[in-house]
Motif scaffolding. Sequence first.
Motif, PDB file in Angstrom:
ATOM      1  N   MET A   1      -7.463   1.878  88.138  1.00 32.40           N
ATOM      2  CA  MET A   1      -7.622   0.775  87.201  1.00 32.40           C
ATOM      3  C   MET A   1      -6.655  -0.342  87.550  1.00 32.40           C
ATOM      4  N   LYS A   2      -7.048  -1.531  87.240  1.00 32.66           N
ATOM      5  CA  LYS A   2      -6.170  -2.692  87.393  1.00 32.66           C
ATOM      6  C   LYS A   2      -5.888  -3.253  86.016  1.00 32.66           C
ATOM      7  N   TYR A   3      -4.685  -3.837  85.880  1.00 34.77           N
ATOM      8  CA  TYR A   3      -4.275  -4.428  84.608  1.00 34.77           C
ATOM      9  C   TYR A   3      -3.761  -5.839  84.838  1.00 34.77           C
ATOM     10  N   ARG A   4      -3.967  -6.694  83.863  1.00 30.35           N
ATOM     11  CA  ARG A   4      -3.451  -8.047  83.895  1.00 30.35           C
ATOM     12  C   ARG A   4      -2.345  -8.156  82.854  1.00 30.35           C
ATOM     13  N   LYS A   5      -1.272  -8.812  83.211  1.00 26.66           N
ATOM     14  CA  LYS A   5      -0.169  -9.021  82.275  1.00 26.66           C
ATOM     15  C   LYS A   5      -0.629  -9.962  81.162  1.00 26.66           C
ATOM     16  N   LYS A   6      -0.374  -9.576  79.917  1.00 31.55           N
ATOM     17  CA  LYS A   6      -0.739 -10.427  78.788  1.00 31.55           C
ATOM     18  C   LYS A   6       0.084 -11.711  78.820  1.00 31.55           C
ATOM     19  N   PRO A   7      -0.540 -12.828  78.500  1.00 31.89           N
ATOM     20  CA  PRO A   7       0.246 -14.067  78.458  1.00 31.89           C
ATOM     21  C   PRO A   7       1.215 -14.054  77.276  1.00 31.89           C
ATOM     22  N   VAL A   8       2.482 -14.238  77.580  1.00 33.27           N
ATOM     23  CA  VAL A   8       3.529 -14.247  76.572  1.00 33.27           C
ATOM     24  C   VAL A   8       4.434 -15.440  76.862  1.00 33.27           C
ATOM     25  N   VAL A   9       4.778 -16.192  75.849  1.00 40.08           N
ATOM     26  CA  VAL A   9       5.726 -17.294  76.005  1.00 40.08           C
ATOM     27  C   VAL A   9       7.124 -16.730  75.819  1.00 40.08           C
ATOM     28  N   ILE A  10       7.999 -16.987  76.799  1.00 41.38           N
ATOM     29  CA  ILE A  10       9.366 -16.464  76.748  1.00 41.38           C
ATOM     30  C   ILE A  10      10.354 -17.618  76.762  1.00 41.38           C
ATOM     31  N   GLU A  11      11.577 -17.328  76.373  1.00 41.97           N
ATOM     32  CA  GLU A  11      12.666 -18.277  76.535  1.00 41.97           C
ATOM     33  C   GLU A  11      13.497 -17.805  77.715  1.00 41.97           C
ATOM     34  N   ALA A  12      13.978 -18.756  78.514  1.00 40.49           N
ATOM     35  CA  ALA A  12      14.790 -18.400  79.676  1.00 40.49           C
ATOM     36  C   ALA A  12      15.801 -19.501  79.947  1.00 40.49           C
ATOM     37  N   TRP A  13      16.923 -19.099  80.544  1.00 37.95           N
ATOM     38  CA  TRP A  13      17.992 -20.019  80.899  1.00 37.95           C
ATOM     39  C   TRP A  13      18.365 -19.776  82.339  1.00 37.95           C
ATOM     40  N   LYS A  14      18.586 -20.848  83.107  1.00 36.52           N
ATOM     41  CA  LYS A  14      19.058 -20.701  84.476  1.00 36.52           C
ATOM     42  C   LYS A  14      20.573 -20.556  84.426  1.00 36.52           C
ATOM     43  N   PHE A  15      21.077 -19.459  84.990  1.00 33.42           N
ATOM     44  CA  PHE A  15      22.499 -19.146  84.917  1.00 33.42           C
ATOM     45  C   PHE A  15      23.277 -19.975  85.928  1.00 33.42           C
ATOM     46  N   ASN A  16      24.369 -20.571  85.454  1.00 38.86           N
ATOM     47  CA  ASN A  16      25.273 -21.348  86.300  1.00 38.86           C
ATOM     48  C   ASN A  16      26.639 -20.688  86.208  1.00 38.86           C
ATOM     49  N   LYS A  17      27.027 -19.970  87.266  1.00 35.40           N
ATOM     50  CA  LYS A  17      28.258 -19.188  87.229  1.00 35.40           C
ATOM     51  C   LYS A  17      29.492 -20.065  87.043  1.00 35.40           C
ATOM     52  N   LYS A  75      15.628 -12.722  89.287  1.00 30.10           N
ATOM     53  CA  LYS A  75      15.884 -13.533  90.478  1.00 30.10           C
ATOM     54  C   LYS A  75      14.936 -14.734  90.494  1.00 30.10           C
ATOM     55  N   PRO A  76      15.424 -15.894  90.993  1.00 34.58           N
ATOM     56  CA  PRO A  76      14.615 -17.119  90.951  1.00 34.58           C
ATOM     57  C   PRO A  76      13.241 -16.996  91.612  1.00 34.58           C
ATOM     58  N   ASP A  77      13.138 -16.316  92.755  1.00 33.62           N
ATOM     59  CA  ASP A  77      11.842 -16.235  93.435  1.00 33.62           C
ATOM     60  C   ASP A  77      10.823 -15.456  92.599  1.00 33.62           C
ATOM     61  N   ILE A  78      11.255 -14.377  91.972  1.00 40.67           N
ATOM     62  CA  ILE A  78      10.368 -13.593  91.100  1.00 40.67           C
ATOM     63  C   ILE A  78      10.012 -14.396  89.852  1.00 40.67           C
ATOM     64  N   PHE A  79      11.003 -15.089  89.289  1.00 42.30           N
ATOM     65  CA  PHE A  79      10.774 -15.899  88.092  1.00 42.30           C
ATOM     66  C   PHE A  79       9.684 -16.942  88.344  1.00 42.30           C
ATOM     67  N   HIS A  80       9.784 -17.665  89.461  1.00 44.33           N
ATOM     68  CA  HIS A  80       8.825 -18.741  89.746  1.00 44.33           C
ATOM     69  C   HIS A  80       7.430 -18.202  90.099  1.00 44.33           C
ATOM     70  N   LYS A  81       7.341 -16.979  90.602  1.00 44.60           N
ATOM     71  CA  LYS A  81       6.041 -16.369  90.866  1.00 44.60           C
ATOM     72  C   LYS A  81       5.380 -15.863  89.584  1.00 44.60           C
ATOM     73  N   THR A  82       6.203 -15.582  88.576  1.00 45.88           N
ATOM     74  CA  THR A  82       5.715 -14.945  87.355  1.00 45.88           C
ATOM     75  C   THR A  82       5.508 -15.912  86.208  1.00 45.88           C
ATOM     76  N   TYR A  83       6.330 -16.954  86.118  1.00 53.81           N
ATOM     77  CA  TYR A  83       6.311 -17.843  84.952  1.00 53.81           C
ATOM     78  C   TYR A  83       6.047 -19.287  85.340  1.00 53.81           C
ATOM     79  N   GLU A  84       5.491 -20.028  84.404  1.00 52.59           N
ATOM     80  CA  GLU A  84       5.306 -21.475  84.573  1.00 52.59           C
ATOM     81  C   GLU A  84       5.782 -22.147  83.285  1.00 52.59           C
ATOM     82  N   VAL A  85       6.137 -23.413  83.382  1.00 52.71           N
ATOM     83  CA  VAL A  85       6.636 -24.172  82.241  1.00 52.71           C
ATOM     84  C   VAL A  85       5.515 -24.366  81.219  1.00 52.71           C
ATOM     85  N   VAL A  86       5.849 -24.184  79.954  1.00 48.75           N
ATOM     86  CA  VAL A  86       4.915 -24.438  78.859  1.00 48.75           C
ATOM     87  C   VAL A  86       5.255 -25.799  78.274  1.00 48.75           C
TER      88      VAL A  86
END
Length: 87
Positions: A1-17, A75-86
């Motif tokens: 079986m294949k599954y699709r991730k449900k669309p969910v709006v999340i909050e995120a912050w880019k970390f600046n050390k 990680k930024p590369d995974i974030f940009h592959k998974t999420y887009e700006v709302v």
Amino acid sequence: MKYRKKPVVIEAWKFNKEKWNSEISQAKLSDSYPMVLLSIIGGFKPVIETLEGDMVVSDGDYIIQGVNGEYYPCKPDIFHKTYEVVE
């Protein structure tokens, strides 16, 4: 079986050390990243307590607030592959 991730709006912050280091050096919690703790184990690293255990946050990682209010780094590369700006 294949599954699709449900669309969910999340909050995120880019970390600046550098910004985080500046805020915690004033002997207080970070105003910008209150979910990021200082771990003296392993050399004063920024960590987030996640459901899977403590995770180190690297400069440029995104901090995501999950659907149950939990936080975790991404990680930024995974974030940009998974999420887009709302708009």
